[in-house]
Each structure stands twice: as structure tokens, then as C-alpha cells.
Design an enzyme around this catalytic site. Structure first.
Site, mmCIF file in Angstrom:
data_model
loop_
_atom_site.group_PDB
_atom_site.id
_atom_site.type_symbol
_atom_site.label_atom_id
_atom_site.label_comp_id
_atom_site.label_asym_id
_atom_site.label_seq_id
_atom_site.Cartn_x
_atom_site.Cartn_y
_atom_site.Cartn_z
ATOM 1 N N ILE A 81 26.865 2.642 -12.233
ATOM 2 C CA ILE A 81 25.507 2.483 -11.684
ATOM 3 C C ILE A 81 24.570 3.529 -12.284
ATOM 4 O O ILE A 81 23.431 3.232 -12.663
ATOM 5 C CB ILE A 81 25.521 2.550 -10.139
ATOM 6 C CG1 ILE A 81 26.543 1.535 -9.595
ATOM 7 C CG2 ILE A 81 24.124 2.272 -9.573
ATOM 8 C CD1 ILE A 81 26.700 1.514 -8.093
ATOM 9 N N ALA B 267 27.573 10.573 -8.472
ATOM 10 C CA ALA B 267 28.889 11.070 -8.902
ATOM 11 C C ALA B 267 29.860 11.182 -7.738
ATOM 12 O O ALA B 267 29.964 12.228 -7.102
ATOM 13 C CB ALA B 267 28.712 12.436 -9.565
ATOM 14 N N ASN C 143 35.378 16.390 -3.754
ATOM 15 C CA ASN C 143 34.338 15.944 -4.696
ATOM 16 C C ASN C 143 33.133 15.361 -3.974
ATOM 17 O O ASN C 143 31.986 15.730 -4.241
ATOM 18 C CB ASN C 143 34.902 14.907 -5.666
ATOM 19 C CG ASN C 143 33.904 14.575 -6.768
ATOM 20 O OD1 ASN C 143 33.344 15.470 -7.387
ATOM 21 N ND2 ASN C 143 33.640 13.308 -6.970
ATOM 22 N N THR D 215 27.187 3.750 0.879
ATOM 23 C CA THR D 215 28.033 2.560 0.776
ATOM 24 C C THR D 215 28.154 1.811 2.099
ATOM 25 O O THR D 215 28.052 2.435 3.178
ATOM 26 C CB THR D 215 29.457 2.985 0.333
ATOM 27 O OG1 THR D 215 30.342 1.887 0.526
ATOM 28 C CG2 THR D 215 29.981 4.135 1.159
ATOM 29 N N TYR E 31 37.190 7.525 2.077
ATOM 30 C CA TYR E 31 36.042 7.264 1.205
ATOM 31 C C TYR E 31 34.779 7.060 2.048
ATOM 32 O O TYR E 31 33.762 7.740 1.852
ATOM 33 C CB TYR E 31 36.302 6.037 0.325
ATOM 34 C CG TYR E 31 35.059 5.537 -0.374
ATOM 35 C CD1 TYR E 31 34.366 6.366 -1.262
ATOM 36 C CD2 TYR E 31 34.552 4.260 -0.118
ATOM 37 C CE1 TYR E 31 33.210 5.910 -1.884
ATOM 38 C CE2 TYR E 31 33.398 3.810 -0.742
ATOM 39 C CZ TYR E 31 32.728 4.641 -1.621
ATOM 40 O OH TYR E 31 31.583 4.205 -2.224
ATOM 41 N N PHE F 190 26.244 -2.711 -0.987
ATOM 42 C CA PHE F 190 27.349 -3.586 -0.623
ATOM 43 C C PHE F 190 28.173 -3.741 -1.922
ATOM 44 O O PHE F 190 28.642 -2.730 -2.426
ATOM 45 C CB PHE F 190 26.814 -4.849 0.071
ATOM 46 C CG PHE F 190 26.520 -4.522 1.532
ATOM 47 C CD1 PHE F 190 25.573 -3.555 1.876
ATOM 48 C CD2 PHE F 190 27.260 -5.083 2.564
ATOM 49 C CE1 PHE F 190 25.365 -3.172 3.204
ATOM 50 C CE2 PHE F 190 27.053 -4.717 3.892
ATOM 51 C CZ PHE F 190 26.103 -3.763 4.210
ATOM 52 N N ILE G 4 44.478 -13.096 -5.486
ATOM 53 C CA ILE G 4 43.592 -13.194 -4.323
ATOM 54 C C ILE G 4 44.292 -12.465 -3.185
ATOM 55 O O ILE G 4 45.400 -12.851 -2.779
ATOM 56 C CB ILE G 4 43.337 -14.665 -3.921
ATOM 57 C CG1 ILE G 4 42.657 -15.422 -5.065
ATOM 58 C CG2 ILE G 4 42.505 -14.727 -2.653
ATOM 59 C CD1 ILE G 4 42.299 -16.865 -4.721
HETATM 60 N N1 UDP Z 1 39.920 -8.732 -4.286
HETATM 61 C C1 UDP Z 1 40.924 -9.663 -4.610
HETATM 62 N N2 UDP Z 1 41.654 -9.429 -5.735
HETATM 63 C C2 UDP Z 1 41.461 -8.344 -6.548
HETATM 64 C C3 UDP Z 1 40.446 -7.420 -6.201
HETATM 65 C C4 UDP Z 1 39.694 -7.644 -5.062
HETATM 66 O O1 UDP Z 1 41.131 -10.658 -3.909
HETATM 67 O O2 UDP Z 1 42.191 -8.196 -7.533
HETATM 68 C C5 UDP Z 1 39.103 -8.972 -3.083
HETATM 69 C C6 UDP Z 1 39.134 -7.832 -2.086
HETATM 70 O O3 UDP Z 1 40.225 -8.004 -1.198
HETATM 71 C C7 UDP Z 1 37.768 -7.993 -1.420
HETATM 72 C C8 UDP Z 1 36.877 -8.562 -2.518
HETATM 73 O O4 UDP Z 1 37.775 -9.079 -3.510
HETATM 74 O O5 UDP Z 1 37.845 -8.939 -0.393
HETATM 75 C C9 UDP Z 1 35.989 -7.523 -3.167
HETATM 76 O O6 UDP Z 1 36.779 -6.399 -3.520
HETATM 77 P P1 UDP Z 1 36.250 -5.222 -4.410
HETATM 78 O O7 UDP Z 1 37.391 -4.254 -4.595
HETATM 79 O O8 UDP Z 1 35.615 -5.770 -5.637
HETATM 80 O O9 UDP Z 1 35.083 -4.565 -3.551
HETATM 81 P P2 UDP Z 1 35.073 -3.998 -2.030
HETATM 82 O O10 UDP Z 1 34.615 -5.150 -1.178
HETATM 83 O O11 UDP Z 1 36.446 -3.510 -1.704
HETATM 84 O O12 UDP Z 1 34.051 -2.920 -2.093
#
Ligand code: UDP
Length: 325
Positions: free
Chosen positions: A12, A73, A91, A116, A140, A168, A206
Site C-alpha cells: 500500500i 509499516a 514492531n 484495519t 495483529y 477492509f 478454499i
Molecule cells: N482464503 C482462502 N484461501 C486462501 C486464502 C484466503 O479461502 O488461500 C479466504 C480466507 O479464509 C478469507 C478470504 O479468503 O475468507 C480473504 O482472506 P485474505 O487472507 O485475503 O484476507 P483477510 O480477510 O484475512 O484479511
């Protein structure tokens, strides 16, 4: 204006540096390159160093008279924050405090902070507005909420004005193809699917198909990186004019399921790839969608990349050009 971008070599931050430079600002990037790349800093001066290095900050702030600091950062992996909380608190919280103290002692009054959706924890209702209870469920999210709380105290005590922007799901890439997402290791959904589509990865998993959503997969709110950068510029302008600190949730306001994102990539890449049905990932809420009405109304922010396809298209161009070089 003269602006310090801390973490300007990251995903970003590097897009923000470009936007600031192209809109006539003087930009300095401070980054320790622990997660970023020097070649992602395409504009302005680059300083290699740590945001928790008090001496370096004093030197930097004596050399440059910054109008504002933007801070990108941070470590951002939820899973890693659970296994390495010390690293995250050190950090994301302690180092940020060193930065804030240096700003206060050099009379730099404006701070824009990358926060976040993780500060909200398990959603109590959807879409999530700024009034939603803040109960982060991992280190986090807690580290980011701690900084938001610290910022309220620094405003009250020292008059340091801040805007916290709660992203988001940041997604997409520079439409001009100069910058994009390069996490290593990658854990985010869209770049992982794109890797499967381009053949750099065997399959996409998934994480869970039994969530209480239409197709059983998790729903997220994907917001384009350039829209996030626009919000930063507007937020800084607004804060300087009003003299008030503020907090905004930033998303597209529309949710897309993991399955919908996979289907969209298949259409864009015109490609089939292997999809694996895996177990749920710990700590994933079923639905995370932002209510960004406040940012739209107070900042005049209008996301330009509203369609999921358009967002993915920019990331796909990056995937097939940058990674095949
Ligand atoms: N996700 C998934 N497979 C992957 C990575 C992420 O199904 O290999 C899903 C994860 O469970 C969440 C969505 O994709 O529901 C977005 O995940 P990401 O890590 O991109 O962002 P987050 O929502 O955790 O900030």
C-alpha cells in the site's frame, strides 16, 4: 507538502508514494525492507532504516521539515501474530510509539495511520460502521487497536492530530502497471488465485465451505489500492483544514464470496485451475463488509473501482507482466 511515508516500500505504501509524488508533494520513504522492496519506491527519496530507530528519526526530522507522516509499516499476518505476538507488539506498537514521540518532539502535527477491520473482531452486525464494538480476536488486531488508543491519548496530551483508516481487504494493483502486490510468503486470496491462474501455483484452497453465506464461503469487501490512496490524501487534507483527529472505515460496501472471487478470476484469466476444498482457517469471520458512509460523506471519498472484475483485472495485469519478467 513534504510527507514522510513510513513503509513506503510495501504494497500500500508504494502506491501511496506514487500518488503523493504525482500530485505534487515531496515524498521521503522510510523502510527497513523487512517486507518491502526498494525497487517499489519509484518516487522521491528512499531512506533505509527502522521506524523504531530514535536517532535515525531525529536526524531525519532535523533534516526535513515534514508536514505529515503516513505510517504503513506493520506486520500484517494474523496467523503469524498468534505464533509470534512479541514481534507484532514490538514492531506494530512499540516502534510506532518511538515514531510518535519523535514527531511530538519535532512538532510534526499530522499523522495518517493504516488501521484495519481486524480491530473489530467478530462482527456483531454488518456492514461494519465506526461505532461497531472493537474486540479484536488476535494479536495483529490488538496491536492496531492499541495504536489507535495511543493516538487518542497523544492528541489529548500533545495535540498530535491523527486519522486512522481501517482497511477492509486491500486489493488490486497500479492500473499503469508500475506497482503491485508482492508479499512473501503470499497469504492473501486474490494474489494466490492469480498465481494459480498463471501457473505459478498448483492450486487454490478454499478455506471452508460451510459458512452461513449464500455459497458457504467467506464474504469479504475488496477495495482497490488506488481508492485507499485517494482516501489517505483526502483524510490528510481534511485533518489539516479541520484540525481534528478522525477514524474511518474503508471498503467498497459490497461483499464477494471466496467462490465468487475464484469465478471472477477464471473469467478474467480465461483459464481453469485446480480448486481444493480445505478446512476453515482459524479466526476467519463469515462476513466482513464495511459501511464507508462516513468516509464518503466527511471526506467526499468516492471509490473509483467499484466492480470486483476491474479490481482483479489490475492485479491480473501485474501478475502476468511483473512475474513473467
Ligand atoms: N482464503 C482462502 N484461501 C486462501 C486464502 C484466503 O479461502 O488461500 C479466504 C480466507 O479464509 C478469507 C478470504 O479468503 O475468507 C480473504 O482472506 P485474505 O487472507 O485475503 O484476507 P483477510 O480477510 O484475512 O484479511
Amino acid at each position: 507538502m513534504k510527507i514522510l511515508v513510513v513503509g513506503g516500500a510495501g504494497y500500500i505504501g508504494s502506491h501511496m508514494v506514487k500518488k503523493l509524488a504525482l500530485t505534487g508533494h515531496e515524498v521521503v520513504t522510510l523502510d527497513n525492507l523487512s517486507r518491502g522492496y526498494e525497487d517499489a519506491v519509484k518516487y522521491g527519496e528512499f531512506v533505509h532504516g527502522n521506524l523504531g530507530d530514535k536517532n535515525l528519526l531525529n536526524t531525519l526530522f532535523s533534516k526535513h521539515r515534514f508536514d505529515a507522516v503516513m505510517h504503513f509499516a506493520a506486520f500484517i499476518e494474523v496467523g503469524e501474530s498468534v505464533t509470534e505476538p512479541g514481534m507484532y507488539y514490538h514492531n506494530n506498537v512499540c516502534n510506532t510509539q518511538v515514531l510518535l514521540d519523535a514527531m511530538v518532539s519535532h512538532d510534526i502535527e499530522h499523522f495518517v495511520f493504516s488501521s484495519t477491520a481486524a480491530i473489530f473482531g467478530e462482527p456483531q452486525y454488518t456492514p461494519i460502521d465506526e461505532a461497531h464494538p472493537k474486540n479484536p480476536i488476535n494479536p495483529y488486531g490488538r496491536s492496531k487497536l492499541m495504536v489507535e488508543q495511543m493516538l487518542e491519548d497523544y492528541d489529548r496530551a500533545y495535540g498530535l492530530k491523527s486519522t486512522c483508516l481501517r482497511y477492509f481487504n486491500a486489493a488490486g494493483a497500479d492500473p499503469e502497471g508500475e506497482l503491485g502486490e508482492r508479499h512473501n510468503p503470499e497469504s492473501h486470496l486474490i494474489p494466490l488465485i492469480l498465481q494459480a491462474a498463471s501457473g505459478r501455483r498448483e492450486a487454490i484452497s478454499i478455506f471452508g465451505r460451510d459458512y452461513p453465506t449464500d455459497d458457504g464461503t467467506c464474504v469479504r469487501d475488496y477495495v482497490h489500492i488506488n481508492d485507499l490512496c485517494d482516501a489517505h490524501s483526502l483524510a490528510l487534507e481534511k485533518m489539516q483544514k479541520s484540525g481534528d483527529s478522525a477514524r474511518y472505515n474503508l471498503g467498497n460496501g459490497k461483499g464477494f464470496s471466496v467462490q465468487q472471487v475464484i469465478d471472477a478470476v477464471k473469467r478474467i484469466a480465461d483459464n481453469e485451475f485446480k480448486v481444493i476444498h480445505a478446512e476453515r482457517r482459524a479466526g476467519d469471520p463469515a462476513v466482513l463488509v464495511a459501511d464507508s458512509a462516513l468516509a464518503k460523506q466527511a471526506l467526499g471519498w468516492t471509490p473509483r473501482f467499484e466492480q470486483l472484475e476491474t479490481i482483479i483485472e489490475t492485479a491480473w495485469q501485474w501478475e502476468i507482466t511483473f512475474f513473467s519478467r
